[in-house]
Write a protein that holds these residues in place. Structure first.
Motif, short mmCIF file in Angstrom:
data_model
loop_
_atom_site.label_atom_id
_atom_site.label_comp_id
_atom_site.label_asym_id
_atom_site.label_seq_id
_atom_site.Cartn_x
_atom_site.Cartn_y
_atom_site.Cartn_z
N GLU A 13 0.52 2.52 4.60
CA GLU A 13 -0.17 1.28 4.72
C GLU A 13 -1.71 1.62 4.33
N ASN A 14 -2.36 2.63 4.84
CA ASN A 14 -3.70 2.70 4.36
C ASN A 14 -4.04 3.59 3.27
N LYS B 23 -7.24 -8.35 -0.25
CA LYS B 23 -6.11 -8.24 0.72
C LYS B 23 -6.13 -9.55 1.61
N HIS C 215 -0.55 -8.68 5.79
CA HIS C 215 0.01 -9.25 7.05
C HIS C 215 -0.28 -10.65 7.56
N GLN D 109 6.22 -8.51 7.64
CA GLN D 109 4.87 -8.68 7.70
C GLN D 109 4.55 -9.91 7.95
N ASN E 64 1.96 -5.99 1.88
CA ASN E 64 1.07 -5.60 2.72
C ASN E 64 -0.15 -6.25 3.19
N GLN F 187 3.13 6.38 7.09
CA GLN F 187 1.83 5.84 7.23
C GLN F 187 1.28 5.38 5.74
#
Ligand code: NAI
Length: 330
Positions: free
Chosen positions: A264-265, A33, A55, A81, A53, A262
């Motif tokens: 994102e993770n 990422k 950022h 983002q 995703n 939630q």
């Protein structure tokens, strides 16, 4: 241009490699990422390609700039983002793919409805175990049902047309009602009226301060008992705690979500060997009338090909130094 491609998934790499054959751009595919630690991988490249995703915080952008990066191409439509103020201050050019396949997302929303309404997700597992009993599989027809569409932009419009094709009565709410949809039979009403009259509600508006937790205990209270709720837009549109309570009390009859507050993770990764610490998604997964997909509504060959085509076009324009069609104006 030499492009550092972050957060690579195999399906994206395949799609880009197929079209790169006809392009002068050279890509390095990184699995990592994009974050403050990995930003330095961009050194030696002219541009960075990132996803929804990754950022792009002030620190990440500063580090990219220090690596000589002046061009960023987002391979997605949304740009919440990105810290646009830093982009401006650092003099970075940034482009996106504004719309790649509204039909892909609209069709996935309908796929969630059909799976839930005919309990296909349960039937699939049952038949694989030689259980051909039909007990508990009674579904409901879509024909004649009232479908509420919240947000009639590119995706909501495509979805409304699909629902009309199924013989549903389609009602909708948007800040800017769509005249073409009105002509083909979609009725525009107030938000609360749409929520209250619908057998099925499908969310297609963006996540903004105004739409955050649009579905909550108060809006649910006046909705029909047993309503089917579909969200392929953004997780934050639904207050998950209130949705769980709505499911427990049978206010929500069926819930189909491709996005989760939630997520994102969790989403986009294989966590099958991990212990999930998120209590809400694990609770949601216990309901037989809930169907969750992991943000895959966009994922069709056609959409990937279009994302790739437009991203390469954006790089061509950046390289040529011409006026940018898909620039995010800061
Ligand atoms: P769009 O910009 O074409 O349409 C959004 C519509 O929502 C516009 O007509 C706008 O007027 C309306 N809207 C804005 N604020 C509203 C409010 N407060 N109440 C009601 N309507 C409101 O966007 P598009 O392409 O149709 O995408 C919709 C959403 O779908 C995106 O914001 C994104 O969150 C989501 N999406 C999800 C994907 C997935 O894979 N699950 C892929 C692509 C987009």
């Amino acid at each position: 241009m030499k492009v550092a491609f972050f957060n690579t998934k195999p399906y994206e790499q395949n799609s880009f490699e197929a079209q790169l054959k006809n392009s002068n751009h050279k890509f390095t595919f990184f699995e990592a990422k994009l974050d403050k630690e990995t930003a330095k991988l961009a050194e030696g490249h002219d541009a960075v390609c990132s996803f929804v995703n990754d950022h792009l915080t002030p620190l990440v952008l500063k580090r990219l700039k220090n690596c000589g990066i002046n061009n960023i191409v987002l391979r997605c439509a949304g740009f919440n983002q990105v810290d646009l103020q830093s982009v401006k201050e650092l003099g970075i050019k940034i482009c996106r793919v504004p719309a790649y396949s509204p039909e892909a997302v609209a069709e996935h929303a309908m796929a969630l409805i059909l799976a839930l309404s005919r309990k296909t997700h349960k039937a699939y597992n049952r038949v694989r175990e030689n259980n051909f009993s039909l007990a508990g599989l009674t579904g409901f027809n879509l024909h004649g049902k009232t479908v509420g569409v919240i947000g009639t932009g590119a995706i909501g419009k495509a979805f409304a047309k699909i629902a009309l094709g199924f013989g549903c009565e389609v009602i909708a709410f948007d800040l800017y009602p769509n005249e073409k949809l009105k002509k083909i039979g979609v009725k525009f009403l107030d938000l609360q009226e749409v929520l209250d009259k619908s057998d099925i509600v499908s969310l297609h508006c963006p996540l903004t301060a105004q739409t955050h937790h649009l579905i909550n205990k108060d809006s649910l209270a006046t909705m029909k008992d047993g309503v089917t709720l579909i969200n392929t837009s953004r997780g934050g549109l639904i207050n998950t705690k209130d949705a769980i309570s709505g499911l427990k009390h049978k206010k929500i009859g069926f819930l189909g979500i491709d996005v989760y507050e939630q997520e994102e993770n969790l989403f986009f990764e294989n966590l099958s060997e991990e212990i999930l610490m998120d209590e809400q998604i694990t609770r949601l997964m216990t309901f037989p009338n809930v169907l969750i997909t992991g943000h895959q509504a966009f994922l069709t060959h056609e959409a990937l090909a279009e994302i790739t085509r437009v991203t390469l076009f954006n790089l061509d324009q950046l390289e040529a130094g011409v006026s940018l069609e898909n620039e995010i104006k800061v």
